[in-house]
Structures are given as C-alpha cells and as structure tokens.
Design a protein around this motif. Sequence first.
Motif, PDB file in Angstrom:
ATOM      1  N   ILE A 109      36.020   8.770  -8.723  1.00 12.70           N
ATOM      2  CA  ILE A 109      36.810   9.817  -9.432  1.00 12.70           C
ATOM      3  C   ILE A 109      38.087   9.729  -9.150  1.00 12.70           C
ATOM      4  N   ILE A 110      38.533   9.543  -8.084  1.00 11.99           N
ATOM      5  CA  ILE A 110      39.986   9.604  -7.610  1.00 11.99           C
ATOM      6  C   ILE A 110      41.150   8.779  -8.332  1.00 11.99           C
ATOM      7  N   THR A 111      40.512   7.341  -8.575  1.00 14.39           N
ATOM      8  CA  THR A 111      41.477   6.458  -9.123  1.00 14.39           C
ATOM      9  C   THR A 111      41.688   6.736 -10.464  1.00 14.39           C
ATOM     10  N   PRO A 112      40.540   7.023 -11.236  1.00 12.29           N
ATOM     11  CA  PRO A 112      40.821   7.292 -12.897  1.00 12.29           C
ATOM     12  C   PRO A 112      41.547   8.502 -12.823  1.00 12.29           C
ATOM     13  N   LEU A 113      41.306   9.467 -12.027  1.00 15.49           N
ATOM     14  CA  LEU A 113      42.042  10.997 -11.922  1.00 15.49           C
ATOM     15  C   LEU A 113      43.478  10.792 -11.904  1.00 15.49           C
ATOM     16  N   SER A 161      32.907  28.687  -9.670  1.00 16.04           N
ATOM     17  CA  SER A 161      32.359  27.460  -9.178  1.00 16.04           C
ATOM     18  C   SER A 161      31.692  26.973 -10.555  1.00 16.04           C
ATOM     19  N   GLU A 162      31.973  25.620 -10.767  1.00 14.65           N
ATOM     20  CA  GLU A 162      31.084  24.816 -12.115  1.00 14.65           C
ATOM     21  C   GLU A 162      30.701  23.767 -11.673  1.00 14.65           C
ATOM     22  N   THR A 163      29.218  23.516 -12.080  1.00 15.82           N
ATOM     23  CA  THR A 163      28.899  22.240 -11.678  1.00 15.82           C
ATOM     24  C   THR A 163      29.245  21.103 -12.595  1.00 15.82           C
ATOM     25  N   LEU A 164      29.880  20.124 -11.977  1.00 13.47           N
ATOM     26  CA  LEU A 164      30.112  18.909 -12.796  1.00 13.47           C
ATOM     27  C   LEU A 164      29.350  17.986 -13.066  1.00 13.47           C
ATOM     28  N   VAL A 290      41.697  17.511 -16.673  1.00 13.48           N
ATOM     29  CA  VAL A 290      41.905  16.071 -16.430  1.00 13.48           C
ATOM     30  C   VAL A 290      40.526  15.782 -15.373  1.00 13.48           C
ATOM     31  N   ILE A 291      40.372  16.519 -14.631  1.00 16.08           N
ATOM     32  CA  ILE A 291      38.854  16.293 -13.818  1.00 16.08           C
ATOM     33  C   ILE A 291      37.725  16.539 -14.829  1.00 16.08           C
ATOM     34  N   HIS A 292      37.685  17.310 -15.557  1.00 18.74           N
ATOM     35  CA  HIS A 292      36.401  17.220 -16.592  1.00 18.74           C
ATOM     36  C   HIS A 292      36.714  15.987 -17.501  1.00 18.74           C
ATOM     37  N   GLU A 293      37.822  15.517 -17.863  1.00 18.31           N
ATOM     38  CA  GLU A 293      37.725  14.636 -18.693  1.00 18.31           C
ATOM     39  C   GLU A 293      37.217  13.333 -17.992  1.00 18.31           C
ATOM     40  N   VAL A 294      37.553  13.217 -16.827  1.00 19.65           N
ATOM     41  CA  VAL A 294      37.165  11.806 -15.985  1.00 19.65           C
ATOM     42  C   VAL A 294      35.764  11.785 -15.664  1.00 19.65           C
ATOM     43  N   VAL A 295      35.023  13.114 -15.370  1.00 19.21           N
ATOM     44  CA  VAL A 295      33.719  13.214 -15.015  1.00 19.21           C
ATOM     45  C   VAL A 295      32.922  12.827 -16.420  1.00 19.21           C
ATOM     46  N   LYS A 296      33.360  13.367 -17.498  1.00 19.21           N
ATOM     47  CA  LYS A 296      32.829  13.068 -18.925  1.00 19.21           C
ATOM     48  C   LYS A 296      32.807  11.757 -19.271  1.00 19.21           C
ATOM     49  N   GLU A 297      33.960  10.980 -18.964  1.00 14.87           N
ATOM     50  CA  GLU A 297      33.906   9.923 -19.491  1.00 14.87           C
ATOM     51  C   GLU A 297      33.303   8.753 -18.587  1.00 14.87           C
ATOM     52  N   ILE A 298      33.519   9.156 -17.261  1.00 19.58           N
ATOM     53  CA  ILE A 298      32.945   7.929 -16.095  1.00 19.58           C
ATOM     54  C   ILE A 298      31.595   8.318 -15.493  1.00 19.58           C
ATOM     55  N   GLY A 299      31.344   9.566 -15.336  1.00 21.59           N
ATOM     56  CA  GLY A 299      30.155  10.234 -14.646  1.00 21.59           C
ATOM     57  C   GLY A 299      28.810   9.304 -15.417  1.00 21.59           C
ATOM     58  N   ASN A 301      28.255   6.555 -16.410  1.00 19.47           N
ATOM     59  CA  ASN A 301      28.118   5.048 -15.914  1.00 19.47           C
ATOM     60  C   ASN A 301      28.004   4.971 -14.516  1.00 19.47           C
ATOM     61  N   GLN A 302      27.612   6.074 -13.744  1.00 20.36           N
ATOM     62  CA  GLN A 302      27.403   5.842 -12.330  1.00 20.36           C
ATOM     63  C   GLN A 302      25.768   5.927 -12.394  1.00 20.36           C
ATOM     64  N   PRO A 303      25.432   5.277 -11.196  1.00 20.66           N
ATOM     65  CA  PRO A 303      23.763   5.245 -11.270  1.00 20.66           C
ATOM     66  C   PRO A 303      23.332   6.519 -10.331  1.00 20.66           C
ATOM     67  N   GLY A 304      22.198   7.057 -11.016  1.00 23.85           N
ATOM     68  CA  GLY A 304      21.725   8.224 -10.342  1.00 23.85           C
ATOM     69  C   GLY A 304      22.579   9.409 -10.601  1.00 23.85           C
ATOM     70  N   ILE A 305      23.412   9.524 -11.505  1.00 26.10           N
ATOM     71  CA  ILE A 305      24.436  10.926 -11.813  1.00 26.10           C
ATOM     72  C   ILE A 305      24.007  11.359 -13.248  1.00 26.10           C
ATOM     73  N   GLU A 306      23.852  13.021 -13.320  1.00 37.70           N
ATOM     74  CA  GLU A 306      23.665  13.241 -14.670  1.00 37.70           C
ATOM     75  C   GLU A 306      24.862  14.275 -14.892  1.00 37.70           C
ATOM     76  N   VAL A 307      25.520  14.181 -15.886  1.00 35.14           N
ATOM     77  CA  VAL A 307      26.688  14.892 -15.870  1.00 35.14           C
ATOM     78  C   VAL A 307      26.468  16.210 -16.616  1.00 35.14           C
ATOM     79  N   CYS A 308      26.946  17.500 -16.167  1.00 32.69           N
ATOM     80  CA  CYS A 308      26.510  18.896 -16.436  1.00 32.69           C
ATOM     81  C   CYS A 308      27.578  19.554 -17.444  1.00 32.69           C
ATOM     82  N   ILE A 309      28.548  18.931 -17.745  1.00 32.61           N
ATOM     83  CA  ILE A 309      29.562  19.542 -18.353  1.00 32.61           C
ATOM     84  C   ILE A 309      30.102  19.047 -19.824  1.00 32.61           C
TER      85      ILE A 309
END
Length: 309
Positions: A109-113, A161-164, A290-299, A301-309
């Motif tokens: 997440i950090i590089t695209p962020l 708190s918000e689950t990403l 911006v954190i929300h944008e990155v998670v929605k865009e890249i999350g 594509n990550q194996p085993g990850i389900e985006v919640c936002i």
Amino acid sequence: MASLKVMDLRQLNHLIAVADHGSFSSAARSLHTVQSNVSNHVAKLERELGTVLLDRRTMQPTPEGQAVIGRARRIKAEIKAISDDLLSINEEVEGQVQIGCIGTTARWIITPLLEKLSKAFPSLQPRLIDADTNSLTQKILSGDIDLAIINTPAMNASLESETLFEEERIIVAPADHPLSEYESISVHDLSKYEMMMASQGTVFRDSLDEELSSAGVEMKITAEIDGLRLLASLAFQGHAPAILPASAVSGYPDDNWVLIRINGLLKRPVTLIRNKRITPSLPARATNEVIHEVVKEIGPNQPGIEVCI
C-alpha cells in the motif's frame, strides 16, 4: 484551586518528553536543552497545578500526571492541526501528516499511496511509521500520529475505526514441500505439518491460537519468529512453511514457493483508525481519502484480500 494562568506549552512539552523518554536527562537530549531546564519546567508546572505529576524515584507519571499528559498530548496535536490548516488555507494541502502502518500491509500500500499523495498534494509532507498494531494504537491515542492501519478492530472508545479490507491467513511453503501439491487444506489438516509461527503475544498469533484451539487443532511448531516480516522472509527463502496474513505475499518473486489457502479460518480485518478526540487537520483528511482510493484500486488485485470499503 490551582491557577492555570501561567501554564504554557513549554511546560507541557517538557512533561511529555520526560514521560516519553523516562528521565530528565533523556528528555533534555530529545529537546536539545539542558537537564536543569527540563526539571525546572516540570517543577514549575507541578507548583502551578498544586500536585505531583512525576514520581521522582521511578520517573513514571502519577495518576494526576497521566491525566495531564493525556490532555497535553491532545493539545499538542490540535496545535499541529491548526498550523497545518493555516498552511492549507488557500485550498492547497500543505504541512505534515503522520501515517502508521503494519509492515505486511505496508508492502503493497505504501508505494502507491506516496505516489498518489505526491501527485495530488505536492506540498504535503508524509511521515511514515512502521510498527505493530499495539504500538500504533498507542501512538494514535497519544496524538503522536494522525492515522494508522492496524490488523484488528479498534475497541477503544476514543478511536474511530473503519475496516479497509479482510485478508485470509495462508500458508507459504517451499515449492518442493508436500504441501505444494494442494491449493488449499482444511484447518484440521494443519496439525499434520510442522510450521513456523509468529511469536505468542502478538495480535496475529493470539487470534490464530484462539481459532485453532476452538477447532481442536494442535500445531507442530518448528520455530517462533518475532516479527511477521522476518517470518515471511524465512518462508520465502524456503526455510519451512509458515502461516502468514495474505498481504505478506505481495511483492515477492513468484518462484520457489507456493501459497496454500486454509479453509475454516476467519479472515482478519485490517482497519484504519484515528483519535476521535482530535479534530483531523486538512492534510490528515486528504490522506484519509487517498488511502481509501489506493485500497479500492489495488486491494482487489492482492491474493486473499477482500476490500470492505
């Protein structure tokens, strides 16, 4: 009643420094001043408040000191937010934002962020803190950082708190290991194999142990590794299979190892937290978006990850 008329920010900053560093001398070095200056400021604050704030034998805050330090940290954070908002008064986001992130999520997440923040807000100065969930939570509560990405829901009433996203617990095994024949195994089959595990006392290990115990599974542990990044590194080098969060696999070359999913384990939530008692500055609000944008865009594509936002 104690008079607060002459209490100033220097006294509060010196008190915070002693609490953070454990002694007058260490606090003085951090503030680039002399020890007598620090002790005098703290003593003056104690006289003005009419109470002892530091136990001089242990150098730990008294109950009264803890109350003052808690509010002093929030005052310090609010003043920083005022400064950042004034810098951004002309709609250009300026100033510094402090972002904490657990190491496994930081890998992807950090590089695209940073790239998005630099493009959208060139005058913004991000400061990144890589630490575990417990440490980052304390830094949020103390006002030392603005936002943090941690690996468990925040239960403290002072935190928002918000689950990403939610991520699977997976096995990373050497390509020549018997486990490499499977794409997934049942949680009950874990007891058949020797594996490396994160150390007890960590959020990841303790929650995993609780689930395994409920399922009646007893693990054969070859080694306990202090730190998920080191555990991941050893697994990818082929030392032995290891149970890891799914985001730990991001960024590693796709060779000499295999990923095996575990059926029957809950996904672990990864959440974004901030201190509800501190009004977020404009830089913090912009970074949150911006954190929300990155998670929605890249999350996705990550194996085993389900985006919640």
